[in-house]
Scaffold this motif. Structure first.
Motif, PDB file in Angstrom:
ATOM      1  N   UNK A 107     -16.019 -22.895 101.695  1.00 45.25           N
ATOM      2  CA  UNK A 107     -16.087 -21.730 100.843  1.00 45.25           C
ATOM      3  C   UNK A 107     -17.548 -21.377 100.570  1.00 45.25           C
ATOM      4  N   UNK A 108     -17.776 -20.124 100.402  1.00 40.20           N
ATOM      5  CA  UNK A 108     -19.126 -19.683 100.090  1.00 40.20           C
ATOM      6  C   UNK A 108     -19.276 -19.505  98.586  1.00 40.20           C
ATOM      7  N   UNK A 109     -20.465 -19.710  98.119  1.00 43.00           N
ATOM      8  CA  UNK A 109     -20.751 -19.527  96.708  1.00 43.00           C
ATOM      9  C   UNK A 109     -21.127 -18.072  96.452  1.00 43.00           C
ATOM     10  N   UNK A 110     -20.711 -17.517  95.340  1.00 43.11           N
ATOM     11  CA  UNK A 110     -21.077 -16.125  95.056  1.00 43.11           C
ATOM     12  C   UNK A 110     -22.580 -16.001  94.831  1.00 43.11           C
ATOM     13  N   UNK A 111     -23.093 -14.871  95.206  1.00 45.36           N
ATOM     14  CA  UNK A 111     -24.520 -14.622  95.016  1.00 45.36           C
ATOM     15  C   UNK A 111     -24.826 -14.483  93.525  1.00 45.36           C
ATOM     16  N   UNK A 112     -25.906 -15.087  93.101  1.00 42.79           N
ATOM     17  CA  UNK A 112     -26.283 -15.007  91.688  1.00 42.79           C
ATOM     18  C   UNK A 112     -26.790 -13.623  91.318  1.00 42.79           C
ATOM     19  N   UNK A 113     -27.559 -13.034  92.192  1.00 41.40           N
ATOM     20  CA  UNK A 113     -28.079 -11.690  91.950  1.00 41.40           C
ATOM     21  C   UNK A 113     -27.902 -10.878  93.231  1.00 41.40           C
ATOM     22  N   UNK A 114     -26.726 -10.278  93.434  1.00 38.27           N
ATOM     23  CA  UNK A 114     -26.502  -9.541  94.679  1.00 38.27           C
ATOM     24  C   UNK A 114     -27.402  -8.309  94.764  1.00 38.27           C
ATOM     25  N   UNK A 115     -27.690  -7.939  95.990  1.00 35.29           N
ATOM     26  CA  UNK A 115     -28.508  -6.744  96.221  1.00 35.29           C
ATOM     27  C   UNK A 115     -27.741  -5.507  95.762  1.00 35.29           C
ATOM     28  N   UNK A 116     -28.474  -4.505  95.395  1.00 30.63           N
ATOM     29  CA  UNK A 116     -27.855  -3.255  94.958  1.00 30.63           C
ATOM     30  C   UNK A 116     -27.256  -2.528  96.148  1.00 30.63           C
ATOM     31  N   UNK A 117     -25.992  -2.162  96.044  1.00 31.89           N
ATOM     32  CA  UNK A 117     -25.306  -1.464  97.136  1.00 31.89           C
ATOM     33  C   UNK A 117     -25.795  -0.029  97.250  1.00 31.89           C
ATOM     34  N   UNK A 118     -26.237   0.533  96.140  1.00 35.81           N
ATOM     35  CA  UNK A 118     -26.662   1.928  96.143  1.00 35.81           C
ATOM     36  C   UNK A 118     -27.981   2.127  96.884  1.00 35.81           C
ATOM     37  N   UNK A 119     -28.784   1.094  96.997  1.00 37.07           N
ATOM     38  CA  UNK A 119     -30.072   1.198  97.689  1.00 37.07           C
ATOM     39  C   UNK A 119     -29.875   1.546  99.158  1.00 37.07           C
ATOM     40  N   UNK A 120     -28.881   0.944  99.793  1.00 37.23           N
ATOM     41  CA  UNK A 120     -28.603   1.240 101.202  1.00 37.23           C
ATOM     42  C   UNK A 120     -28.195   2.684 101.419  1.00 37.23           C
ATOM     43  N   UNK A 121     -27.453   3.235 100.470  1.00 38.93           N
ATOM     44  CA  UNK A 121     -27.034   4.638 100.553  1.00 38.93           C
ATOM     45  C   UNK A 121     -28.254   5.543 100.462  1.00 38.93           C
ATOM     46  N   UNK A 122     -29.157   5.250  99.541  1.00 38.10           N
ATOM     47  CA  UNK A 122     -30.365   6.056  99.365  1.00 38.10           C
ATOM     48  C   UNK A 122     -31.259   5.975 100.603  1.00 38.10           C
ATOM     49  N   UNK A 123     -31.334   4.804 101.217  1.00 37.12           N
ATOM     50  CA  UNK A 123     -32.149   4.648 102.427  1.00 37.12           C
ATOM     51  C   UNK A 123     -31.620   5.548 103.537  1.00 37.12           C
ATOM     52  N   UNK A 124     -30.315   5.593 103.713  1.00 36.54           N
ATOM     53  CA  UNK A 124     -29.732   6.448 104.752  1.00 36.54           C
ATOM     54  C   UNK A 124     -29.996   7.915 104.442  1.00 36.54           C
ATOM     55  N   UNK A 125     -29.880   8.300 103.189  1.00 38.04           N
ATOM     56  CA  UNK A 125     -30.168   9.682 102.812  1.00 38.04           C
ATOM     57  C   UNK A 125     -31.623  10.039 103.081  1.00 38.04           C
ATOM     58  N   UNK A 149     -25.405   7.968 111.147  1.00 35.35           N
ATOM     59  CA  UNK A 149     -24.109   7.300 111.031  1.00 35.35           C
ATOM     60  C   UNK A 149     -24.236   5.843 111.480  1.00 35.35           C
ATOM     61  N   UNK A 150     -24.902   5.640 112.611  1.00 28.49           N
ATOM     62  CA  UNK A 150     -25.111   4.270 113.089  1.00 28.49           C
ATOM     63  C   UNK A 150     -25.974   3.473 112.114  1.00 28.49           C
ATOM     64  N   UNK A 151     -27.000   4.109 111.563  1.00 23.38           N
ATOM     65  CA  UNK A 151     -27.848   3.447 110.578  1.00 23.38           C
ATOM     66  C   UNK A 151     -27.047   3.074 109.333  1.00 23.38           C
ATOM     67  N   UNK A 152     -26.143   3.944 108.922  1.00 23.60           N
ATOM     68  CA  UNK A 152     -25.316   3.661 107.761  1.00 23.60           C
ATOM     69  C   UNK A 152     -24.476   2.406 107.972  1.00 23.60           C
ATOM     70  N   UNK A 153     -23.853   2.282 109.136  1.00 25.88           N
ATOM     71  CA  UNK A 153     -23.094   1.070 109.433  1.00 25.88           C
ATOM     72  C   UNK A 153     -23.998  -0.153 109.447  1.00 25.88           C
ATOM     73  N   UNK A 154     -25.161  -0.030 110.072  1.00 25.75           N
ATOM     74  CA  UNK A 154     -26.070  -1.173 110.169  1.00 25.75           C
ATOM     75  C   UNK A 154     -26.550  -1.622 108.790  1.00 25.75           C
ATOM     76  N   UNK A 155     -26.897  -0.677 107.932  1.00 20.77           N
ATOM     77  CA  UNK A 155     -27.394  -1.026 106.602  1.00 20.77           C
ATOM     78  C   UNK A 155     -26.294  -1.688 105.779  1.00 20.77           C
ATOM     79  N   UNK A 156     -25.095  -1.155 105.835  1.00 16.88           N
ATOM     80  CA  UNK A 156     -24.015  -1.720 105.036  1.00 16.88           C
ATOM     81  C   UNK A 156     -23.533  -3.059 105.584  1.00 16.88           C
ATOM     82  N   UNK A 157     -23.619  -3.261 106.894  1.00 17.25           N
ATOM     83  CA  UNK A 157     -23.297  -4.575 107.456  1.00 17.25           C
ATOM     84  C   UNK A 157     -24.371  -5.588 107.079  1.00 17.25           C
ATOM     85  N   UNK A 158     -25.626  -5.159 107.038  1.00 15.23           N
ATOM     86  CA  UNK A 158     -26.712  -6.037 106.627  1.00 15.23           C
ATOM     87  C   UNK A 158     -26.546  -6.448 105.168  1.00 15.23           C
TER      88      UNK A 158
END
Length: 96
Positions: free
Chosen positions: A1-19, A50-59
């Motif tokens: 099992x994996x341990x949850x991240x203590x401070x996960x990265x902001x999901x909204x940052x990836x959206x802004x990068x694509x924009x 579109x490809x960048x969006x998938x790559x950022x969200x997979x990362x």
């Protein structure tokens, strides 16, 4: 099992990068490409975002909300690039 991240990265940052990349790509296509080739190159640039969006969200590495984050990235990029292309289209109608 994996341990949850203590401070996960902001999901909204990836959206802004694509924009931001979509904005830069649309302006670059509008400035650097001849008028008759702008629409095909806008489509190529949108495909790249579109490809960048998938790559950022997979990362990002989280499955929760993946579809919503990708949809938000792609829809925002589409609207942003559409508004910029309308602006360049209207500017092309003005006689020089």
């Amino acid at each position: 099992m994996t341990e949850p991240a203590l401070a996960p990265r902001s999901a909204f940052t990836g959206v802004i990068v694509v924009w931001a990349v979509a904005f830069v790509a649309a302006v670059a296509v509008g400035i650097l490409v001849a008028e008759e080739w702008r629409i095909p190159w806008m489509l190529v640039a949108f495909g790249g975002t579109v490809l960048l969006s998938f790559a950022v969200q997979l990362w990002y590495g989280r499955t929760d909300g993946f579809i919503l984050r990708v949809a938000g990235s792609v829809l925002g990029a589409l609207l942003l690039m559409g508004m910029i292309s309308v602006g360049f289209g209207l500017a092309a109608l003005i006689p020089a």
